[in-house]
Design a protein around this motif. Structure first.
Motif, PDB file in Angstrom:
ATOM      1  N   GLY A 148      30.948  61.953  35.395  1.00  0.00           N
ATOM      2  CA  GLY A 148      30.196  60.769  35.023  1.00  0.00           C
ATOM      3  C   GLY A 148      28.985  60.567  35.905  1.00  0.00           C
ATOM      4  O   GLY A 148      28.385  61.525  36.426  1.00  0.00           O
ATOM      5  N   ALA A 149      28.643  59.301  36.131  1.00  0.00           N
ATOM      6  CA  ALA A 149      27.443  58.957  36.891  1.00  0.00           C
ATOM      7  C   ALA A 149      27.447  59.517  38.321  1.00  0.00           C
ATOM      8  O   ALA A 149      26.392  59.927  38.814  1.00  0.00           O
ATOM      9  CB  ALA A 149      27.261  57.441  36.906  1.00  0.00           C
ATOM     10  N   PRO A 150      28.601  59.541  39.041  1.00  0.00           N
ATOM     11  CA  PRO A 150      28.557  60.109  40.399  1.00  0.00           C
ATOM     12  C   PRO A 150      28.072  61.545  40.445  1.00  0.00           C
ATOM     13  O   PRO A 150      27.300  61.921  41.337  1.00  0.00           O
ATOM     14  CB  PRO A 150      30.021  59.991  40.871  1.00  0.00           C
ATOM     15  N   ILE A 151      28.483  62.361  39.459  1.00  0.00           N
ATOM     16  CA  ILE A 151      28.019  63.747  39.448  1.00  0.00           C
ATOM     17  C   ILE A 151      26.546  63.814  39.078  1.00  0.00           C
ATOM     18  O   ILE A 151      25.787  64.634  39.616  1.00  0.00           O
ATOM     19  CB  ILE A 151      28.873  64.582  38.484  1.00  0.00           C
ATOM     20  N   GLY A 152      26.096  62.967  38.157  1.00  0.00           N
ATOM     21  CA  GLY A 152      24.670  62.925  37.838  1.00  0.00           C
ATOM     22  C   GLY A 152      23.844  62.572  39.062  1.00  0.00           C
ATOM     23  O   GLY A 152      22.790  63.167  39.315  1.00  0.00           O
ATOM     24  N   LEU A 153      24.331  61.599  39.837  1.00  0.00           N
ATOM     25  CA  LEU A 153      23.636  61.234  41.077  1.00  0.00           C
ATOM     26  C   LEU A 153      23.651  62.391  42.063  1.00  0.00           C
ATOM     27  O   LEU A 153      22.641  62.672  42.727  1.00  0.00           O
ATOM     28  CB  LEU A 153      24.313  60.002  41.682  1.00  0.00           C
ATOM     29  N   TYR A 154      24.772  63.083  42.148  1.00  0.00           N
ATOM     30  CA  TYR A 154      24.852  64.215  43.062  1.00  0.00           C
ATOM     31  C   TYR A 154      23.893  65.327  42.658  1.00  0.00           C
ATOM     32  O   TYR A 154      23.250  65.951  43.519  1.00  0.00           O
ATOM     33  CB  TYR A 154      26.286  64.746  43.108  1.00  0.00           C
ATOM     34  N   LEU A 155      23.790  65.593  41.352  1.00  0.00           N
ATOM     35  CA  LEU A 155      22.846  66.608  40.889  1.00  0.00           C
ATOM     36  C   LEU A 155      21.421  66.265  41.304  1.00  0.00           C
ATOM     37  O   LEU A 155      20.647  67.144  41.701  1.00  0.00           O
ATOM     38  CB  LEU A 155      22.921  66.745  39.368  1.00  0.00           C
ATOM     39  N   PHE A 156      21.073  64.983  41.217  1.00  0.00           N
ATOM     40  CA  PHE A 156      19.713  64.566  41.555  1.00  0.00           C
ATOM     41  C   PHE A 156      19.452  64.635  43.060  1.00  0.00           C
ATOM     42  O   PHE A 156      18.487  65.256  43.506  1.00  0.00           O
ATOM     43  CB  PHE A 156      19.464  63.152  41.035  1.00  0.00           C
ATOM     44  N   VAL A 157      20.319  64.002  43.854  1.00  0.00           N
ATOM     45  CA  VAL A 157      20.042  63.934  45.297  1.00  0.00           C
ATOM     46  C   VAL A 157      20.231  65.290  45.963  1.00  0.00           C
ATOM     47  O   VAL A 157      19.630  65.556  47.009  1.00  0.00           O
ATOM     48  CB  VAL A 157      20.925  62.863  45.976  1.00  0.00           C
ATOM     49  N   ALA A 191      15.810  64.166  53.406  1.00  0.00           N
ATOM     50  CA  ALA A 191      16.886  65.145  53.214  1.00  0.00           C
ATOM     51  C   ALA A 191      18.212  64.592  53.724  1.00  0.00           C
ATOM     52  O   ALA A 191      19.250  64.719  53.052  1.00  0.00           O
ATOM     53  CB  ALA A 191      16.539  66.446  53.932  1.00  0.00           C
ATOM     54  N   LEU A 192      18.189  63.959  54.897  1.00  0.00           N
ATOM     55  CA  LEU A 192      19.423  63.392  55.435  1.00  0.00           C
ATOM     56  C   LEU A 192      19.942  62.253  54.562  1.00  0.00           C
ATOM     57  O   LEU A 192      21.142  62.167  54.285  1.00  0.00           O
ATOM     58  CB  LEU A 192      19.198  62.898  56.856  1.00  0.00           C
ATOM     59  N   ALA A 193      19.045  61.379  54.116  1.00  0.00           N
ATOM     60  CA  ALA A 193      19.464  60.265  53.269  1.00  0.00           C
ATOM     61  C   ALA A 193      20.056  60.769  51.954  1.00  0.00           C
ATOM     62  O   ALA A 193      21.054  60.229  51.453  1.00  0.00           O
ATOM     63  CB  ALA A 193      18.274  59.343  53.002  1.00  0.00           C
ATOM     64  N   ALA A 194      19.448  61.807  51.378  1.00  0.00           N
ATOM     65  CA  ALA A 194      19.960  62.344  50.119  1.00  0.00           C
ATOM     66  C   ALA A 194      21.354  62.927  50.294  1.00  0.00           C
ATOM     67  O   ALA A 194      22.243  62.725  49.455  1.00  0.00           O
ATOM     68  CB  ALA A 194      18.997  63.402  49.582  1.00  0.00           C
ATOM     69  N   VAL A 195      21.570  63.649  51.384  1.00  0.00           N
ATOM     70  CA  VAL A 195      22.905  64.200  51.645  1.00  0.00           C
ATOM     71  C   VAL A 195      23.910  63.080  51.882  1.00  0.00           C
ATOM     72  O   VAL A 195      25.068  63.145  51.434  1.00  0.00           O
ATOM     73  CB  VAL A 195      22.854  65.162  52.847  1.00  0.00           C
ATOM     74  N   ALA A 196      23.472  62.037  52.594  1.00  0.00           N
ATOM     75  CA  ALA A 196      24.369  60.918  52.870  1.00  0.00           C
ATOM     76  C   ALA A 196      24.790  60.194  51.602  1.00  0.00           C
ATOM     77  O   ALA A 196      25.877  59.614  51.542  1.00  0.00           O
ATOM     78  CB  ALA A 196      23.691  59.937  53.828  1.00  0.00           C
ATOM     79  N   VAL A 197      23.945  60.217  50.572  1.00  0.00           N
ATOM     80  CA  VAL A 197      24.293  59.608  49.283  1.00  0.00           C
ATOM     81  C   VAL A 197      25.077  60.586  48.410  1.00  0.00           C
ATOM     82  O   VAL A 197      26.051  60.201  47.751  1.00  0.00           O
ATOM     83  CB  VAL A 197      23.020  59.134  48.555  1.00  0.00           C
ATOM     84  N   GLY A 198      24.676  61.836  48.407  1.00  0.00           N
ATOM     85  CA  GLY A 198      25.273  62.803  47.496  1.00  0.00           C
ATOM     86  C   GLY A 198      26.690  63.197  47.858  1.00  0.00           C
ATOM     87  O   GLY A 198      27.536  63.366  46.970  1.00  0.00           O
ATOM     88  N   SER A 232      24.814  69.669  58.117  1.00  0.00           N
ATOM     89  CA  SER A 232      24.848  69.779  59.578  1.00  0.00           C
ATOM     90  C   SER A 232      23.448  70.007  60.145  1.00  0.00           C
ATOM     91  O   SER A 232      23.020  69.333  61.088  1.00  0.00           O
ATOM     92  CB  SER A 232      25.780  70.925  59.994  1.00  0.00           C
ATOM     93  N   GLY A 233      22.722  70.956  59.562  1.00  0.00           N
ATOM     94  CA  GLY A 233      21.373  71.222  60.050  1.00  0.00           C
ATOM     95  C   GLY A 233      20.433  70.059  59.818  1.00  0.00           C
ATOM     96  O   GLY A 233      19.647  69.683  60.704  1.00  0.00           O
ATOM     97  N   ALA A 234      20.481  69.460  58.623  1.00  0.00           N
ATOM     98  CA  ALA A 234      19.607  68.329  58.323  1.00  0.00           C
ATOM     99  C   ALA A 234      19.923  67.137  59.210  1.00  0.00           C
ATOM    100  O   ALA A 234      19.019  66.392  59.612  1.00  0.00           O
ATOM    101  CB  ALA A 234      19.748  67.950  56.844  1.00  0.00           C
ATOM    102  N   GLY A 235      21.196  66.946  59.535  1.00  0.00           N
ATOM    103  CA  GLY A 235      21.568  65.829  60.386  1.00  0.00           C
ATOM    104  C   GLY A 235      20.997  65.945  61.787  1.00  0.00           C
ATOM    105  O   GLY A 235      20.482  64.965  62.352  1.00  0.00           O
ATOM    106  N   VAL A 236      21.054  67.140  62.371  1.00  0.00           N
ATOM    107  CA  VAL A 236      20.509  67.335  63.719  1.00  0.00           C
ATOM    108  C   VAL A 236      18.996  67.170  63.717  1.00  0.00           C
ATOM    109  O   VAL A 236      18.416  66.498  64.599  1.00  0.00           O
ATOM    110  CB  VAL A 236      20.906  68.722  64.251  1.00  0.00           C
ATOM    111  N   ALA A 237      18.308  67.766  62.738  1.00  0.00           N
ATOM    112  CA  ALA A 237      16.850  67.652  62.673  1.00  0.00           C
ATOM    113  C   ALA A 237      16.423  66.205  62.467  1.00  0.00           C
ATOM    114  O   ALA A 237      15.458  65.728  63.080  1.00  0.00           O
ATOM    115  CB  ALA A 237      16.314  68.525  61.547  1.00  0.00           C
ATOM    116  N   ALA A 238      17.128  65.475  61.613  1.00  0.00           N
ATOM    117  CA  ALA A 238      16.780  64.074  61.376  1.00  0.00           C
ATOM    118  C   ALA A 238      17.075  63.217  62.590  1.00  0.00           C
ATOM    119  O   ALA A 238      16.333  62.257  62.879  1.00  0.00           O
ATOM    120  CB  ALA A 238      17.547  63.558  60.159  1.00  0.00           C
TER     121      ALA A 238
END
Length: 373
Positions: free
Chosen positions: A70-79, A109-116, A155-161
């Motif tokens: 449903g919507a959670p997977i659609g959001l995951y595809l986007f982010v 990138a970090l925010a998108a991973v945190a949502v996805g 992991s990589g995006a979190g350290v860089a952010a």
């Protein structure tokens, strides 16, 4: 007399008082040849073929079970696309000395991973299922590889952010002796997220194409190009909104390239599909989303190309292409779910592909075992 649910398929019988035994002499030559009206034969003679038959499956059930996405997977595809392309955009900003664009791309990138990631876990139903997929690496499973790609990228995006946030706050984070370690780890961590950015943006398309869902399976060769282009639209659009135009040049270039790639890839993908498989991409709610995605992408690309150096036009163009990316992901998801509802979209393309393989002489594999007897 016993009755069953299948009695409704039998033709009505004449009343008992009107029944009489027929002799061969009572029948016309046509009836003796079994060529009478439809439904009057006794089952032992040739009957006329029915020209217009409704194509349906057993008991009206779908031939392929629709995925419970449903919507959670659609959001995951986007982010997921936002995160992967933002990491690549941040790497380009770092190489061209654009600190504002680099910072905004890494934070995006970090925010998108945190949502996805929570959206993916929510759809899985139980959080431990995500951890179970990390127990082994299965190269033949897009879901298994995708889980590892997402984990490594996060992991990589979190350290860089984290390094960007520390600089943004004037090194006020209570890191103490860990600050030098963070500075030394920033470069390698950013490189990891950059390397995994493109696979993260594209692997969900491979995951959809690896299913038996007709529309996704039919689009499996072109869908990765659509998703990569869509990811470029999303990341560049957000960067154009959040970054001053003086440093957003790479984002504008990526947006224009993304528009061209998205429109061309979607059209080429639909042209390569069977018409029944492509139908859900052009009709219904999914078709409307994809048509609006194309319109917004073209409008945003034109605005970016002609007025991208104006702050307000750049922001409007960025919002248009980012919205187009979201509509593309949700549209493709909904089209696949819709495609399983009609058994024609499952059976007819498969039958035609089978006949084509037989015509080409391919009869020695598990798909095509030989000509029909």
């Amino acid at each position: 007399m016993t009755h069953s649910a299948f009695d409704g398929y039998r033709p009505p019988e004449p009343p008992r008082g009107r029944r009489r035994r027929r002799r061969d002499g009572d029948r016309s030559p046509a009836r003796r040849r079994g060529l009478g009206a439809l439904g009057t034969g006794d089952g032992g003679r040739e009957m006329p073929m029915v020209e217009d038959v409704e194509f349906s499956s057993y008991y009206g059930r779908p031939v392929v079970k629709a995925p419970p996405w449903g919507a959670p997977i659609g959001l995951y595809l986007f982010v997921g696309g936002v995160a992967g392309a933002s990491a690549l955009l941040g790497a380009g900003a770092a190489l061209t000395d654009r600190p504002a664009l680099r910072r905004n791309a890494r934070l995006t990138a970090l925010a998108a991973v945190a949502v996805g990631t929570p959206a993916l876990i929510e759809d899985l139903g139980r959080p431990e299922r995500f951890l179970h997929m990390l127990r082994v690496i299965k190269p033949t499973s897009p879901m298994s590889l995708g889980t590892w790609i997402l984990s490594g990228f996060a992991s990589g995006a979190g350290v860089a952010a984290a390094a960007e946030i520390d600089r943004l706050l004037g090194e006020r984070l209570p890191l103490g002796p860990l600050r030098p370690v963070l500075r030394r780890a920033e470069g390698p961590a950013a490189a990891v997220s950059t390397v995994l950015g493109a696979p993260l943006a594209a692997y969900t398309a491979v995951l959809l194409g690896d299913t038996a869902v007709p529309t996704w399976q039919g689009a499996r060769r072109g869908l990765p190009f659509v998703f990569v282009s869509s990811a470029a639209l999303a990341a560049s659009g957000i960067a154009m909104i959040t970054t001053p135009v003086a440093q957003a040049g790479p984002a504008r270039v990526l947006a224009v390239l993304g528009v061209a790639g998205d429109v061309v890839a979607m059209h080429r993908t639909k042209e390569s599909m069977h018409p029944l498989e492509a139908e859900p991409l052009e009709t219904g709610a999914a078709g409307r989303k994809l048509r609006w995605a194309e319109r917004l992408a073209v409008a945003g690309g034109v605005a970016t190309l002609l007025g991208g150096r104006n702050r307000w036009i750049a922001a409007a163009g960025g919002a248009a292409v980012a919205t187009a990316s979201a509509l593309t992901r949700f549209g493709v998801l909904e089209a696949g779910i819709e495609s399983v509802k009609d058994p024609r979209r499952v059976m007819i393309p498969q039958r035609e592909r089978l006949e084509k393989r037989r015509a080409e002489g391919i009869t020695d594999d598990s798909i095509t075992t030989g000509p029909e007897s």
